[in-house]
Design a protein around this motif. Sequence first.
Motif, PDB file in Angstrom:
ATOM      1  N   GLU A 144       0.868  -1.185   0.000  1.00 50.50           N
ATOM      2  CA  GLU A 144       0.000   0.000   0.000  1.00 50.50           C
ATOM      3  C   GLU A 144       0.900   1.229   0.000  1.00 50.50           C
ATOM      4  O   GLU A 144       1.817   1.338   0.817  1.00 50.50           O
ATOM      5  CB  GLU A 144      -0.902  -0.001   1.232  1.00 50.50           C
ATOM      6  CG  GLU A 144      -1.889   1.135   1.272  1.00 50.50           C
ATOM      7  CD  GLU A 144      -2.800   1.070   2.488  1.00 50.50           C
ATOM      8  OE1 GLU A 144      -3.643   1.964   2.609  1.00 50.50           O
ATOM      9  OE2 GLU A 144      -2.667   0.143   3.305  1.00 50.50           O
TER      10      GLU A 144
ATOM     11  N   TYR B 208      -2.801   4.092  -3.092  1.00 50.16           N
ATOM     12  CA  TYR B 208      -3.115   2.979  -3.974  1.00 50.16           C
ATOM     13  C   TYR B 208      -2.495   1.710  -3.406  1.00 50.16           C
ATOM     14  O   TYR B 208      -1.603   1.752  -2.572  1.00 50.16           O
ATOM     15  CB  TYR B 208      -2.663   3.239  -5.413  1.00 50.16           C
ATOM     16  CG  TYR B 208      -1.181   3.488  -5.571  1.00 50.16           C
ATOM     17  CD1 TYR B 208      -0.307   2.449  -5.865  1.00 50.16           C
ATOM     18  CD2 TYR B 208      -0.658   4.774  -5.454  1.00 50.16           C
ATOM     19  CE1 TYR B 208       1.051   2.677  -6.024  1.00 50.16           C
ATOM     20  CE2 TYR B 208       0.692   5.017  -5.612  1.00 50.16           C
ATOM     21  CZ  TYR B 208       1.546   3.962  -5.909  1.00 50.16           C
ATOM     22  OH  TYR B 208       2.886   4.199  -6.050  1.00 50.16           O
ATOM     23  N   VAL B 209      -3.028   0.568  -3.883  1.00 49.22           N
ATOM     24  CA  VAL B 209      -2.582  -0.733  -3.402  1.00 49.22           C
ATOM     25  C   VAL B 209      -2.093  -1.546  -4.595  1.00 49.22           C
ATOM     26  O   VAL B 209      -2.742  -1.578  -5.643  1.00 49.22           O
ATOM     27  CB  VAL B 209      -3.719  -1.491  -2.678  1.00 49.22           C
ATOM     28  CG1 VAL B 209      -3.294  -2.892  -2.288  1.00 49.22           C
ATOM     29  CG2 VAL B 209      -4.174  -0.716  -1.451  1.00 49.22           C
ATOM     30  N   LEU B 210      -0.948  -2.197  -4.428  1.00 49.52           N
ATOM     31  CA  LEU B 210      -0.427  -3.132  -5.419  1.00 49.52           C
ATOM     32  C   LEU B 210      -0.608  -4.532  -4.840  1.00 49.52           C
ATOM     33  O   LEU B 210      -0.196  -4.801  -3.715  1.00 49.52           O
ATOM     34  CB  LEU B 210       1.054  -2.854  -5.698  1.00 49.52           C
ATOM     35  CG  LEU B 210       1.365  -1.436  -6.188  1.00 49.52           C
ATOM     36  CD1 LEU B 210       2.864  -1.211  -6.238  1.00 49.52           C
ATOM     37  CD2 LEU B 210       0.745  -1.218  -7.566  1.00 49.52           C
TER      38      LEU B 210
ATOM     39  N   GLU C  92      -0.394  -5.877  -9.329  1.00 47.03           N
ATOM     40  CA  GLU C  92      -1.281  -5.021 -10.105  1.00 47.03           C
ATOM     41  C   GLU C  92      -1.977  -4.043  -9.175  1.00 47.03           C
ATOM     42  O   GLU C  92      -2.226  -4.334  -8.007  1.00 47.03           O
ATOM     43  CB  GLU C  92      -2.284  -5.846 -10.903  1.00 47.03           C
ATOM     44  CG  GLU C  92      -3.235  -6.671 -10.061  1.00 47.03           C
ATOM     45  CD  GLU C  92      -4.159  -7.527 -10.904  1.00 47.03           C
ATOM     46  OE1 GLU C  92      -5.371  -7.236 -10.905  1.00 47.03           O
ATOM     47  OE2 GLU C  92      -3.668  -8.470 -11.539  1.00 47.03           O
ATOM     48  N   ARG C  93      -2.279  -2.907  -9.724  1.00 47.50           N
ATOM     49  CA  ARG C  93      -2.911  -1.839  -8.940  1.00 47.50           C
ATOM     50  C   ARG C  93      -4.385  -2.153  -8.730  1.00 47.50           C
ATOM     51  O   ARG C  93      -5.101  -2.515  -9.662  1.00 47.50           O
ATOM     52  CB  ARG C  93      -2.745  -0.521  -9.682  1.00 47.50           C
ATOM     53  CG  ARG C  93      -3.039   0.679  -8.851  1.00 47.50           C
ATOM     54  CD  ARG C  93      -2.621   1.922  -9.605  1.00 47.50           C
ATOM     55  NE  ARG C  93      -2.847   3.087  -8.791  1.00 47.50           N
ATOM     56  CZ  ARG C  93      -2.214   4.227  -8.941  1.00 47.50           C
ATOM     57  NH1 ARG C  93      -1.328   4.362  -9.894  1.00 47.50           N
ATOM     58  NH2 ARG C  93      -2.487   5.241  -8.162  1.00 47.50           N
TER      59      ARG C  93
ATOM     60  N   SER D 199      -8.005  -0.934  -6.152  1.00 52.34           N
ATOM     61  CA  SER D 199      -8.566   0.180  -5.391  1.00 52.34           C
ATOM     62  C   SER D 199      -8.112   0.129  -3.942  1.00 52.34           C
ATOM     63  O   SER D 199      -8.013  -0.948  -3.353  1.00 52.34           O
ATOM     64  CB  SER D 199     -10.093   0.128  -5.427  1.00 52.34           C
ATOM     65  OG  SER D 199     -10.547   0.218  -6.749  1.00 52.34           O
ATOM     66  N   PRO D 200      -7.832   1.289  -3.362  1.00 51.50           N
ATOM     67  CA  PRO D 200      -7.448   1.294  -1.949  1.00 51.50           C
ATOM     68  C   PRO D 200      -8.622   0.902  -1.064  1.00 51.50           C
ATOM     69  O   PRO D 200      -9.768   0.946  -1.470  1.00 51.50           O
ATOM     70  CB  PRO D 200      -7.017   2.738  -1.695  1.00 51.50           C
ATOM     71  CG  PRO D 200      -7.662   3.539  -2.768  1.00 51.50           C
ATOM     72  CD  PRO D 200      -7.866   2.617  -3.938  1.00 51.50           C
TER      73      PRO D 200
END
Length: 107
Positions: free
Chosen positions: A70, A79-81, A91-92, A94-95
């Motif tokens: 994060e 954003y979260v990966l 991959e990105r 949604s937070p």
Amino acid sequence: MNLQHVISLRAMSPRTMFSHSILAVLISLVLGVALLSVPVLAAEPDVTVRQESQRTVKEYRLDGHLFAIEVQPENGKAYVLLDRNGNGNFERVSPGKVPVPDWVKRR
């Protein structure tokens, strides 16, 4: 164990008692193997937080396996990966609440 149960056990032939004993052992083995195959997970992932020059980074690990990162930029949206497959490709997403992928749960 009540008296009627004791009487019914005495009325069984040795062959029937042996069959019941074997059946009880087999059931115990099947249940034991089934319980051993259930993965045991930590209730919550370990989260490592580090502050970099322009952002805060949180790394999410379960049993030592990195599965999500994060990122909260100093000026911008978080954003979260997420590594969905355990192959190291993030991959990105949604937070929000960081989901634990199935590949982590199965380890």
